[in-house]
Design an enzyme around this catalytic site. Sequence first.
Site, short mmCIF file in Angstrom:
data_model
loop_
_atom_site.label_atom_id
_atom_site.label_comp_id
_atom_site.label_asym_id
_atom_site.label_seq_id
_atom_site.Cartn_x
_atom_site.Cartn_y
_atom_site.Cartn_z
N CYS A 107 2.81 -63.31 -70.77
CA CYS A 107 3.02 -62.34 -69.70
C CYS A 107 1.91 -61.29 -69.73
O CYS A 107 1.30 -60.97 -68.70
CB CYS A 107 4.38 -61.68 -69.84
SG CYS A 107 4.81 -60.55 -68.50
N CYS A 108 1.64 -60.76 -70.91
CA CYS A 108 0.55 -59.78 -71.05
C CYS A 108 -0.78 -60.40 -70.67
O CYS A 108 -1.64 -59.75 -70.07
CB CYS A 108 0.48 -59.26 -72.49
SG CYS A 108 1.77 -58.10 -72.95
N CYS A 113 4.88 -51.40 -70.15
CA CYS A 113 5.67 -51.94 -69.05
C CYS A 113 7.16 -51.65 -69.29
O CYS A 113 7.64 -51.66 -70.43
CB CYS A 113 5.45 -53.45 -68.94
SG CYS A 113 3.80 -53.90 -68.35
N CYS A 151 9.48 -53.98 -71.48
CA CYS A 151 9.12 -54.14 -72.89
C CYS A 151 8.91 -52.81 -73.61
O CYS A 151 8.26 -52.76 -74.66
CB CYS A 151 7.85 -54.99 -73.00
SG CYS A 151 8.04 -56.67 -72.34
N CYS A 209 -1.12 -55.52 -76.56
CA CYS A 209 -1.02 -56.34 -75.36
C CYS A 209 -2.06 -57.44 -75.32
O CYS A 209 -1.87 -58.46 -74.67
CB CYS A 209 -1.14 -55.46 -74.11
SG CYS A 209 -2.75 -54.68 -73.90
#
Length: 254
Positions: A133-134, A215, A218, A241
Amino acid sequence: MSSSSSAVSFTKPAADPQEAVSRLTRLLGQYDGLDSHTLLEKVLLEEFNGKIAVSSSFGAEAAVLLKLVADVDKTTPILFIDTGHLFEETVQYKATIEEHLGLTNVQTLQPEPIHLQNADRDATLYERDTDYCCHIRKVLPFEKALGPYAAWISGRKRFQNSERAALQPIELDADGRFKINPLYNWDYEKVVSEFKAMGLPKHPLVDKGYPSIGCAPCTRAVKDGEDQRAGRWSGQSKTECGIHKSPSFEAIYI
């Protein structure tokens, strides 16, 4: 307001590792020990003039570095990554700081739609694979935006976590790009005192227990006695990240 950088002929990061190491050694010899403002003057106006950008999350401590940069050159490119999962307070805070400091070249980066369509169509990838995702929401947009630059400035500090404890004022990333850390040796008390002395507006989440802000899915509030970044990817071994690559040629760091 956001604006894009003007067309400039940029120098790419050095392709020759020996040349890059030699330059790093020279930079450390010349600039190690300088205060943050003077170091920024050297890298922004002389060493990497027109070939350097700043990364900023517009998080809890970000305004201190941005104020120092603005004092040198308000037109410096500021790269801000809107992952699509940010707290609304962060988006609002970005606008507040941008106006407060008179920054004229804040560039908002976003993930490629094709990457989201292929890997995160329902925007829940963070539940299954935070690293990936990162990667698609932060790392790839950031690496693309860094393309024209030979160096970039980060707000990382040694006190933030164990992985940052050995930070140097100037480093060399694995891609051959130089990274400048003007606040590398600031402790938390100095950050707080300078923040107040500069009269900077606070991020709205700081007083709600968020000393480090990423984010929304998270990031959680931090409890008393916890590490400042304990609220980032809580319950996982993940601490970064991914935009901060491991430095190259670590043996020459002293």
